[in-house]
Design an enzyme around this catalytic site. Structure first.
Site, short mmCIF file in Angstrom:
data_model
loop_
_atom_site.label_atom_id
_atom_site.label_comp_id
_atom_site.label_asym_id
_atom_site.label_seq_id
_atom_site.Cartn_x
_atom_site.Cartn_y
_atom_site.Cartn_z
N GLU A 62 0.83 -1.21 0.00
CA GLU A 62 0.00 0.00 0.00
C GLU A 62 0.87 1.26 0.00
O GLU A 62 0.55 2.23 -0.68
CB GLU A 62 -0.93 -0.02 1.21
N THR A 180 -13.11 7.76 -12.88
CA THR A 180 -12.24 7.21 -11.84
C THR A 180 -12.59 5.78 -11.46
O THR A 180 -11.82 5.13 -10.77
CB THR A 180 -12.27 8.07 -10.57
#
Length: 191
Positions: A62, A180
């Protein structure tokens, strides 16, 4: 060193979510922004690729922290224990798709293939589907989380499909724009 920090404390990090930016810059250059946008896109794409490449599973954590002074033979990126998970995010493969479409450079397909192979090796579950993992640094036990976010199917796999398609007119960047959530929308021109 960053202002106000001692050099040994200086730390620069990057979230995987930032890996959408190379694709955005490449798309801008494709539609007429200055060429230096494409140069920056390619440099950032290299960084996003290395976020995957330098992990033992081949999948990005991440968040990575860049080593400002890596040891000889050491990695350029470090990962804190709380950041070493992978949620099957689309941002890197999204940018690979845009860069391949804009440049035609096959390395972006090759990088996408490496990432897909890593997803298959470390996140695929025997009963079908894929799972987020808790540890991208442990290929023997990546610690599946028994959770597959919907964006993996709706975005990550869609961009991989488009990256590997030989039909560059399939959702052409000259006639479609992706929102998006990777939904293609036609580009409307004033008539």
């Amino acid at each position: 060193a960053l202002p106000g920090l001692a050099s040994e404390q200086a730390c620069v990090s990057q979230d995987h979510l930032v890996c959408f930016l190379p694709g955005t810059l490449a798309l801008g250059a494709h539609h007429g922004l200055p060429a230096d946008h494409m140069e920056l896109a390619q440099s950032l794409m290299d960084t996003c690729y290395q976020m995957n490449r330098q992990m033992e599973t081949g999948l990005s954590p991440e968040i990575v922290h860049f080593s400002m002074h890596p040891q000889k033979g050491g990695k350029d990126v470090q990962v804190k224990p709380g950041d070493r998970h992978n949620l099957l995010r689309p941002e890197t493969v999204e940018s690979l798709f845009y860069l391949y479409r804009c440049t035609g450079d096959p390395k972006y397909r090759d990088w996408g293939w490496e990432i897909l192979r890593s997803f298959n090796a470390h996140t695929r579950v025997p009963s079908g589907g894929f799972s987020s993992i808790s540890n991208v640094q442990d290929p023997r036990n990546p610690q599946p989380r028994d959770k597959m976010e919907s964006f993996f199917l709706g975005e990550t796999l869609k961009y991989l499909y488009l990256l590997f398609s030989d039909d560059t007119d399939l959702l052409s960047l000259d006639t479609y724009v992706f929102n998006t959530e990777a939904h293609p929308l036609p580009i409307w021109t004033p008539g």
